[in-house]
Design an enzyme around this catalytic site. Structure first.
Site, PDB file in Angstrom:
ATOM      1  N   ALA A  97     -25.117  23.136 -43.652  1.00 18.76           N
ATOM      2  CA  ALA A  97     -25.515  23.387 -43.165  1.00 18.76           C
ATOM      3  C   ALA A  97     -25.588  24.439 -42.344  1.00 18.76           C
ATOM      4  O   ALA A  97     -24.952  24.148 -41.293  1.00 18.76           O
ATOM      5  CB  ALA A  97     -27.339  23.091 -43.729  1.00 18.76           C
ATOM      6  N   TYR A 102     -34.541  19.610 -39.981  1.00 15.72           N
ATOM      7  CA  TYR A 102     -34.027  19.149 -40.807  1.00 15.72           C
ATOM      8  C   TYR A 102     -33.943  20.407 -41.259  1.00 15.72           C
ATOM      9  O   TYR A 102     -33.090  20.402 -42.709  1.00 15.72           O
ATOM     10  CB  TYR A 102     -34.813  18.009 -41.271  1.00 15.72           C
ATOM     11  CG  TYR A 102     -32.993  17.823 -42.542  1.00 15.72           C
ATOM     12  CD1 TYR A 102     -32.078  16.964 -41.320  1.00 15.72           C
ATOM     13  CD2 TYR A 102     -33.205  17.348 -43.776  1.00 15.72           C
ATOM     14  CE1 TYR A 102     -30.778  16.554 -42.737  1.00 15.72           C
ATOM     15  CE2 TYR A 102     -32.394  16.036 -44.152  1.00 15.72           C
ATOM     16  CZ  TYR A 102     -30.866  16.170 -43.831  1.00 15.72           C
ATOM     17  OH  TYR A 102     -29.693  15.172 -43.987  1.00 15.72           O
ATOM     18  N   LYS A 124     -31.175  18.689 -49.690  1.00 17.50           N
ATOM     19  CA  LYS A 124     -30.876  16.670 -50.002  1.00 17.50           C
ATOM     20  C   LYS A 124     -31.499  16.613 -51.233  1.00 17.50           C
ATOM     21  O   LYS A 124     -31.628  15.401 -52.641  1.00 17.50           O
ATOM     22  CB  LYS A 124     -31.235  16.392 -48.990  1.00 17.50           C
ATOM     23  CG  LYS A 124     -30.211  15.779 -47.787  1.00 17.50           C
ATOM     24  CD  LYS A 124     -28.675  15.533 -48.432  1.00 17.50           C
ATOM     25  CE  LYS A 124     -27.932  14.835 -46.522  1.00 17.50           C
ATOM     26  NZ  LYS A 124     -26.759  14.839 -48.029  1.00 17.50           N
ATOM     27  N   THR A 154     -23.352  10.763 -35.711  1.00 18.15           N
ATOM     28  CA  THR A 154     -21.894  11.809 -35.934  1.00 18.15           C
ATOM     29  C   THR A 154     -22.188  13.041 -35.912  1.00 18.15           C
ATOM     30  O   THR A 154     -23.248  12.987 -35.205  1.00 18.15           O
ATOM     31  CB  THR A 154     -22.263  11.576 -38.027  1.00 18.15           C
ATOM     32  OG1 THR A 154     -23.098  12.054 -38.282  1.00 18.15           O
ATOM     33  CG2 THR A 154     -21.866   9.874 -38.301  1.00 18.15           C
TER      34      THR A 154
HETATM   35  P1  NAP Z   1     -19.494  13.735 -40.591  1.00 22.64           P
HETATM   36  O1  NAP Z   1     -18.895  12.813 -40.371  1.00 22.64           O
HETATM   37  O2  NAP Z   1     -19.704  14.815 -39.576  1.00 22.64           O
HETATM   38  O3  NAP Z   1     -18.934  14.324 -42.044  1.00 22.64           O
HETATM   39  C1  NAP Z   1     -19.356  15.334 -42.615  1.00 22.64           C
HETATM   40  C2  NAP Z   1     -18.147  15.836 -43.703  1.00 22.64           C
HETATM   41  O4  NAP Z   1     -18.666  16.864 -44.494  1.00 22.64           O
HETATM   42  C3  NAP Z   1     -17.243  15.833 -42.164  1.00 22.64           C
HETATM   43  O5  NAP Z   1     -16.196  15.052 -43.037  1.00 22.64           O
HETATM   44  C4  NAP Z   1     -17.256  17.639 -42.741  1.00 22.64           C
HETATM   45  O6  NAP Z   1     -16.231  17.825 -42.993  1.00 22.64           O
HETATM   46  C5  NAP Z   1     -17.625  17.333 -44.727  1.00 22.64           C
HETATM   47  N1  NAP Z   1     -17.730  19.169 -45.134  1.00 22.64           N
HETATM   48  C6  NAP Z   1     -17.955  19.917 -44.728  1.00 22.64           C
HETATM   49  N2  NAP Z   1     -18.007  20.505 -44.989  1.00 22.64           N
HETATM   50  C7  NAP Z   1     -17.561  20.576 -46.575  1.00 22.64           C
HETATM   51  C8  NAP Z   1     -16.288  21.088 -47.449  1.00 22.64           C
HETATM   52  N3  NAP Z   1     -16.388  21.941 -47.872  1.00 22.64           N
HETATM   53  N4  NAP Z   1     -15.831  20.566 -47.701  1.00 22.64           N
HETATM   54  C9  NAP Z   1     -15.417  19.586 -47.666  1.00 22.64           C
HETATM   55  N5  NAP Z   1     -15.852  19.206 -47.181  1.00 22.64           N
HETATM   56  C10 NAP Z   1     -16.973  19.246 -46.560  1.00 22.64           C
HETATM   57  O7  NAP Z   1     -21.212  13.366 -40.866  1.00 22.64           O
HETATM   58  P2  NAP Z   1     -22.147  12.269 -41.531  1.00 22.64           P
HETATM   59  O8  NAP Z   1     -23.120  12.247 -40.616  1.00 22.64           O
HETATM   60  O9  NAP Z   1     -21.025  11.463 -41.953  1.00 22.64           O
HETATM   61  O10 NAP Z   1     -22.460  12.720 -43.352  1.00 22.64           O
HETATM   62  C11 NAP Z   1     -21.757  12.137 -44.084  1.00 22.64           C
HETATM   63  C12 NAP Z   1     -22.630  12.231 -45.228  1.00 22.64           C
HETATM   64  O11 NAP Z   1     -24.301  11.686 -44.285  1.00 22.64           O
HETATM   65  C13 NAP Z   1     -23.462  13.761 -45.338  1.00 22.64           C
HETATM   66  O12 NAP Z   1     -23.499  14.204 -46.833  1.00 22.64           O
HETATM   67  C14 NAP Z   1     -24.502  13.528 -44.232  1.00 22.64           C
HETATM   68  O13 NAP Z   1     -26.128  14.136 -44.966  1.00 22.64           O
HETATM   69  C15 NAP Z   1     -25.204  12.421 -44.814  1.00 22.64           C
HETATM   70  N6  NAP Z   1     -26.241  11.533 -43.795  1.00 22.64           N
HETATM   71  C16 NAP Z   1     -26.022  11.795 -42.302  1.00 22.64           C
HETATM   72  C17 NAP Z   1     -26.998  10.583 -41.703  1.00 22.64           C
HETATM   73  C18 NAP Z   1     -26.657  10.625 -40.022  1.00 22.64           C
HETATM   74  O14 NAP Z   1     -27.572  10.707 -39.635  1.00 22.64           O
HETATM   75  N7  NAP Z   1     -25.257  11.020 -39.591  1.00 22.64           N
HETATM   76  C19 NAP Z   1     -27.710  10.717 -42.704  1.00 22.64           C
HETATM   77  C20 NAP Z   1     -28.200  10.633 -43.694  1.00 22.64           C
HETATM   78  C21 NAP Z   1     -27.726  10.879 -44.182  1.00 22.64           C
HETATM   79  P3  NAP Z   1     -15.840  18.950 -40.998  1.00 22.64           P
HETATM   80  O15 NAP Z   1     -15.771  18.011 -39.861  1.00 22.64           O
HETATM   81  O16 NAP Z   1     -14.320  20.005 -41.596  1.00 22.64           O
HETATM   82  O17 NAP Z   1     -16.565  20.176 -41.577  1.00 22.64           O
END
Ligand code: NAP
Length: 276
Positions: free
Chosen positions: A114, A176, A183, A214
């Site tokens: 976002a 958020y 979500k 992250t």
């Molecule tokens: P992360 O390491 O930054 O991973 C997010 C990923 O989404 C990155 O690889 C990013 O690639 C990719 N992405 C964004 N736009 C995209 C697109 N157009 N096409 C393909 N990939 C794309 O962060 P993360 O926290 O591990 O996130 C993974 C999932 O967990 C997300 O759905 C997040 O909402 C969820 N989550 C995270 C948390 C938390 O606290 N970290 C908690 C609950 C849920 P780029 O880097 O190239 O943009």
């Protein structure tokens, strides 16, 4: 001595009844941005559990990162897939099909986006194009990828799809904002997809993870306060570890969760049950 320790470690791992629970399973994992990514934690555990893992990434710059992270794995497929582009989704799944002989057992959707201005201040200021982009990447992409995965999973006799979500879909979490709306849409999508895919023995579930530091999380304004608050309030008095999220993903991907679909599993040290 080091060699002996390594041998012992392997012995302990392989003597666990679940150590090879994904042996021979073909897996596609999206969303590895770096070594802190939740997707990377899941990929490592699935690989240890015997799975053959392929990776999709957005943008050329991530290819080297993933190639470097996976250098000890068995020459995994690493394929570009910007989920806003149908052509990317089609070519990525064609590559996966070629690598995995037309079959796919497990898909992990671990991505979201976002615009920064929607993750601070009031949700009320969200602009139309920002809303559309966040929904497209964070929620619609699961539908598009599930549709592309379906024939490969049918060929495999069934499958398991996982996505990552957060409590901000159910309750208001300051800052958020737009991601909470996306979500909520993702979680509703998981239920509708479960209905569509169930007859083909394809399950789909979400993990609602507690906050993890992250790259994506750093985009949320005042994320550190969120982490501290969760650790203070949760029954377990700490934040969740990526390894714990990965462990739950392994459960949902494996036959251990055979009867579970359309479910959102909270992996957040119990934070979601608290009212005060
Ligand atoms: P992360 O390491 O930054 O991973 C997010 C990923 O989404 C990155 O690889 C990013 O690639 C990719 N992405 C964004 N736009 C995209 C697109 N157009 N096409 C393909 N990939 C794309 O962060 P993360 O926290 O591990 O996130 C993974 C999932 O967990 C997300 O759905 C997040 O909402 C969820 N989550 C995270 C948390 C938390 O606290 N970290 C908690 C609950 C849920 P780029 O880097 O190239 O943009």
């Amino acid at each position: 001595m080091l060699e002996l320790l390594a041998m012992l470690e392997t012995e302990v791992k392989t003597s666990s009844p679940y150590s090879q629970i994904l042996a021979g399973k073909k897996v596609l994992i999206s969303g590895v941005a770096n070594k802190r990514s939740i997707a990377w934690g899941i990929a490592q555990l699935f690989y240890e559990a015997g799975a053959e893992v392929a990776f999709s990434y957005q943008g050329e710059r991530l290819k080297d990162t993933i190639t470097d992270l996976t250098k000890d794995m068995n020459d995994p497929l690493i394929v570009e897939c910007d989920v806003t582009k149908d052509a990317d989704i089609n070519s990525a799944f064609a590559a996966v099909s070629e690598r995995f002989d037309g079959k796919l057992d497990i898909m992990v959707h671990c991505l979201a986006f976002a615009p920064k201005e929607t993750l601070e201040g009031g949700y009320i200021s969200t602009q139309r194009e920002h809303f559309a982009l966040a929904q497209d990447i964070s929620a619609y992409s699961l539908t598009a990828m599930a549709r592309a995965a379906k024939p490969l999973m049918q060929a495999a006799g069934g499958g398991s799809i996982l996505s990552l979500t957060y409590l901000g879909a159910e309750r208001v979490v300051p800052n958020y904002n737009m991601m909470g709306i996306a979500k909520a849409s993702l979680e509703a999508g998981i239920k509708y997809l479960a209905q569509d895919l169930g007859p083909d023995n394809i399950r789909i579930n979400g993990i609602s993870a507690g906050p993890v530091k992250t790259l994506a999380a750093r985009g949320i304004s005042d994320f550190t306060s969120m982490l501290n608050h969760h650790a203070e309030v949760s029954p377990m008095k700490r934040n969740v570890a990526v390894e714990e999220v990965a462990g739950s993903a392994l459960f949902l991907a494996s036959p251990l969760s055979g009867g579970v679909t359309g479910e959102i599993l909270h992996v957040d040290c119990g934070y979601n049950i608290m009212a005060m």
